[in-house]
Structures are given as structure tokens and as C-alpha cells.
Design a protein around this motif. Structure first.
Motif, PDB file in Angstrom:
ATOM      1  N   ARG A 212      -2.788  -6.593  -1.693  1.00  0.00           N
ATOM      2  CA  ARG A 212      -3.188  -6.021  -2.778  1.00  0.00           C
ATOM      3  C   ARG A 212      -2.685  -4.580  -3.254  1.00  0.00           C
ATOM      4  NH1 ARG A 212      -9.747  -7.280  -3.310  1.00  0.00           N
ATOM      5  NH2 ARG A 212      -9.388  -9.489  -3.685  1.00  0.00           N
ATOM      6  N   SER A 213      -1.519  -4.388  -2.291  1.00  0.00           N
ATOM      7  CA  SER A 213      -0.797  -2.942  -2.751  1.00  0.00           C
ATOM      8  C   SER A 213       0.471  -3.582  -3.436  1.00  0.00           C
ATOM      9  CB  SER A 213      -0.621  -2.310  -1.507  1.00  0.00           C
ATOM     10  OG  SER A 213      -1.817  -1.756  -0.975  1.00  0.00           O
TER      11      SER A 213
ATOM     12  N   HIS B 117       1.528   0.750  -6.276  1.00  0.00           N
ATOM     13  CA  HIS B 117       0.583   1.469  -6.733  1.00  0.00           C
ATOM     14  C   HIS B 117      -0.305   2.021  -5.814  1.00  0.00           C
ATOM     15  CE1 HIS B 117      -1.871  -2.183  -6.506  1.00  0.00           C
ATOM     16  NE2 HIS B 117      -2.695  -1.327  -6.808  1.00  0.00           N
TER      17      HIS B 117
ATOM     18  N   THR C 274      -4.148   2.429  -4.033  1.00  0.00           N
ATOM     19  CA  THR C 274      -5.441   1.821  -4.188  1.00  0.00           C
ATOM     20  C   THR C 274      -6.382   2.750  -4.204  1.00  0.00           C
ATOM     21  OG1 THR C 274      -5.431   1.618  -1.834  1.00  0.00           O
ATOM     22  CG2 THR C 274      -4.520  -0.153  -3.190  1.00  0.00           C
TER      23      THR C 274
ATOM     24  N   TRP D 191     -10.788   4.588 -10.859  1.00  0.00           N
ATOM     25  CA  TRP D 191     -10.780   3.622 -12.061  1.00  0.00           C
ATOM     26  C   TRP D 191      -9.923   2.431 -11.734  1.00  0.00           C
ATOM     27  CZ3 TRP D 191     -14.620   5.291 -14.735  1.00  0.00           C
ATOM     28  CH2 TRP D 191     -14.929   6.499 -14.735  1.00  0.00           C
ATOM     29  N   ALA D 192     -10.413   1.243 -12.196  1.00  0.00           N
ATOM     30  CA  ALA D 192      -9.459  -0.019 -12.253  1.00  0.00           C
ATOM     31  C   ALA D 192      -8.613  -0.130 -13.558  1.00  0.00           C
ATOM     32  CB  ALA D 192     -10.603  -1.180 -11.819  1.00  0.00           C
TER      33      ALA D 192
ATOM     34  N   ARG E  67     -13.710   1.160 -10.556  1.00  0.00           N
ATOM     35  CA  ARG E  67     -13.384   0.024  -9.280  1.00  0.00           C
ATOM     36  C   ARG E  67     -14.717  -0.540  -8.692  1.00  0.00           C
ATOM     37  NH1 ARG E  67      -8.119  -0.036  -7.297  1.00  0.00           N
ATOM     38  NH2 ARG E  67      -6.783   1.643  -8.040  1.00  0.00           N
TER      39      ARG E  67
ATOM     40  N   CYS F 296      -5.513  -0.260 -12.346  1.00  0.00           N
ATOM     41  CA  CYS F 296      -5.317   0.113 -10.871  1.00  0.00           C
ATOM     42  C   CYS F 296      -4.246   1.118 -10.703  1.00  0.00           C
ATOM     43  CB  CYS F 296      -4.991  -1.089  -9.956  1.00  0.00           C
ATOM     44  SG  CYS F 296      -6.415  -2.339 -10.169  1.00  0.00           S
TER      45      CYS F 296
ATOM     46  N   VAL G 223      -1.647  -7.662 -10.625  1.00  0.00           N
ATOM     47  CA  VAL G 223      -2.866  -7.085  -9.761  1.00  0.00           C
ATOM     48  C   VAL G 223      -4.230  -7.297 -10.741  1.00  0.00           C
ATOM     49  CG1 VAL G 223      -2.001  -5.285  -8.516  1.00  0.00           C
ATOM     50  CG2 VAL G 223      -2.826  -4.942 -10.582  1.00  0.00           C
TER      51      VAL G 223
ATOM     52  N   GLU H  26      -7.124  -7.587  -8.264  1.00  0.00           N
ATOM     53  CA  GLU H  26      -7.913  -6.385  -8.302  1.00  0.00           C
ATOM     54  C   GLU H  26      -8.952  -6.325  -9.423  1.00  0.00           C
ATOM     55  OE1 GLU H  26      -6.448  -2.894  -6.674  1.00  0.00           O
ATOM     56  OE2 GLU H  26      -4.574  -3.960  -6.128  1.00  0.00           O
ATOM     57  N   LEU H  27      -8.176  -6.702 -10.687  1.00  0.00           N
ATOM     58  CA  LEU H  27      -9.008  -6.725 -11.724  1.00  0.00           C
ATOM     59  C   LEU H  27      -9.029  -8.061 -12.342  1.00  0.00           C
ATOM     60  CD1 LEU H  27     -10.278  -4.942 -14.267  1.00  0.00           C
ATOM     61  CD2 LEU H  27      -7.937  -4.754 -14.764  1.00  0.00           C
TER      62      LEU H  27
ATOM     63  N   THR I 296     -12.780  -5.701  -9.458  1.00  0.00           N
ATOM     64  CA  THR I 296     -13.546  -5.158 -10.724  1.00  0.00           C
ATOM     65  C   THR I 296     -13.310  -6.235 -11.660  1.00  0.00           C
ATOM     66  OG1 THR I 296     -12.695  -2.975 -10.463  1.00  0.00           O
ATOM     67  CG2 THR I 296     -13.236  -3.435 -12.840  1.00  0.00           C
TER      68      THR I 296
END
Length: 265
Positions: free
Chosen positions: A10-11, A15, A17, A21-22, A46, A81, A95, A172-173, A204
Motif C-alpha cells: 500500500r505504499s 507516498h 502513509t 487526510w486520505a 483516513r 493519500c 492507491v 486505500e481510497l 477510506t
């Protein structure tokens, strides 16, 4: 049955983590014959489920299409993210996931084949893709349809296949435009459970819906937009406090906010 999804990878895109804020939207503008989105600013934390509400033509879908890179804004900034989505759109797309209200899936593929195909587009290995596909099919109640061609599936089943495709790369979003449209009560419950499980794991979700009861029951925070502008935002309790009606339903609050905005306009 417990279904586990790894959180590795997920990285993507270099960016961080860290950070609250997402999604950060700042001064976002988009005009056609008139402003569709008018200097909209919005921060989404997030690990929260955020419901974006508004009447038809308020600018909800236009906003989400700019976030996902399907539309270019006239001005403003978008951070996903921690990634500048306008300067690094590919990294931002890695992401997040986008599920429109009328998703496109390949009719000649089975749900299992479709999920493995989508996973391949994300560069996921065949072994991992197969495991995730089977887990998502089980989680969304699609086992009995896993080997049927998608062209024979009902609208609700197709919607669940499309959602599984959006989740296959473990974004992630997740951005959903009317995700419960066309679903029967049982399917809607399954989808809501899957979304809530992902939020519990730190994902998120930003969701538009015209079903205000869904937003009232599911959302951690709610944003109401009209004429391309954010006119109110907060938890249901905070919205009630602003409206000075502690027992008001979200429907009552929403209709009053939109009515006031139309009068002001």
C-alpha cells in the motif's frame, strides 16, 4: 468464514502513509455553461466513510470524476493519500478505486475470470490474484455465480462483481457513485457489510447516495453540496446541532439545507 486481505504494497508511488487526510480537495472548480463545481474545498480523513450528498446537478459526480482523473479541473488542487493527483495522476490512481453508478464489466468473462483479469492490469501475480478473487467472491455472496458468464447475471450481481473488481488491488481510497442502486435488500446488506469491514481495516470510502437512510446509518461524516459548493458538513449529531433540531432525520436536515441554498441562489 473469515476472509483476510493483505495490506502489503500500500505504499505504492512513494507516498507517505502518515498524515490525517486520505483526500484533500482545495478550491476545486469546473465549469461548463455554468459552474458545476465552484471553489470546493473538502478534507476526508483516513479510515472514515464519508457520504457526499446533494440534489441532482449539485456537482457530486463531477467532483469525484476530477478526483479520479476522469475530468481535468479548471483550477484547484487534489491530494490523494499525500499524492498530488494533478501532478502525479498515475501514482494517485494506484492507491484508489472508482466505481461509477453504471459500471462496465466484460460480459463474456465469468466473475472469477474478470477479477483475475483486473488484477493482472494492476500487476498482481497470478497466485495472489486467484486468492483475492476467491475471497472477494465469497465475501460478496457470488460463489454460485463464479463460473457463469457475466452477461447472464442480474444488475445486482453485476454491481457486486464490479465492486469486487474495484477492491482487487486493495486500494486505500474507494470512491463509489450510488453503489446500492439496483440492489435488492439482501445484496445491499452484503455490500454495506463489505464496505464497513474495509473502513474498519483503515480504508477510506467516499460515497454518493440518494438513499439518505444509508448515509444516516453508515456514514462517519456527511457533506452536503449544492450548486457546486459545500454548504454543510459533519457527523449526523453535528448537523443536527447546526440545525437546532436534535431529533431531526437526515432527510429533514438535507431538505432544509438544500431549500435554503436554492432560496439564497
Amino acid at each position: 468464514m473469515t476472509h483476510e486481505f493483505s495490506t502489503g504494497g500500500r505504499s505504492t508511488g512513494g507516498h507517505s502513509t502518515d498524515g490525517q487526510w486520505a483526500l484533500e480537495i482545495t478550491g476545486l472548480c469546473k465549469s461548463y455553461d455554468r459552474p458545476a463545481v465552484d471553489h470546493l474545498s473538502l478534507n476526508i480523513r483516513r479510515g472514515e466513510l464519508y457520504a457526499l450528498l446533494g440534489p441532482n446537478g449539485a456537482g457530486k459526480t463531477t467532483t469525484l470524476k476530477m478526483v479520479t482523473g476522469l475530468l481535468q479541473p479548471d483550477s484547484g488542487a487534489i491530494s490523494v493519500c499525500g499524492i498530488d493527483a494533478l501532478k502525479s495522476p498515475i501514482d494517485a490512481k494506484r492507491v484508489m478505486a472508482w466505481l461509477p453508478d453504471e459500471p462496465l464489466i466484460y460480459d463474456k468473462l465469468t466473475p472469477l475470470e474478470y477479477l483475475e483479469f483486473v488484477a493482472g492490469l494492476w500487476g498482481i501475480t497470478a497466485e495472489v490474484a486467484e486468492r483475492r478473487a476467491h475471497d472477494l467472491i465469497a465475501l460478496l455472496g457470488l460463489k454460485s455465480q463464479a463460473s457463469e458468464r457475466c452477461q447472464g447475471l442480474s444488475k445486482g450481481m453485476r454491481q457486486k462483481v464490479a465492486l469486487a473488481g474495484a477492491l482487487i488491488h486493495e486500494p486505500e481510497l474507494i470512491i463509489l457513485d450510488e453503489p446500492l442502486t439496483g440492489l435488492d435488500a439482501g445484496s445491499a446488506r452484503q455490500v454495506k457489510a463489505v464496505l464497513r469491514e474495509h473502513v474498519t481495516r483503515g480504508v477510506t470510502i467516499v460515497m454518493t447516495t440518494h438513499i439518505l437512510e444509508v448515509a444516516e446509518r453508515m456514514a462517519d461524516r456527511i457533506g452536503v453540496i449544492a450548486n457546486g459548493r459545500l454548504i454543510s458538513e459533519g457527523t449526523l449529531e453535528e448537523l443536527r446541532a447546526k440545525d437546532s433540531q436534535q431529533a431531526a432525520s437526515l432527510e429533514d436536515i438535507f431538505l432544509e439545507l438544500v431549500s435554503d441554498e436554492q432560496v439564497a441562489a
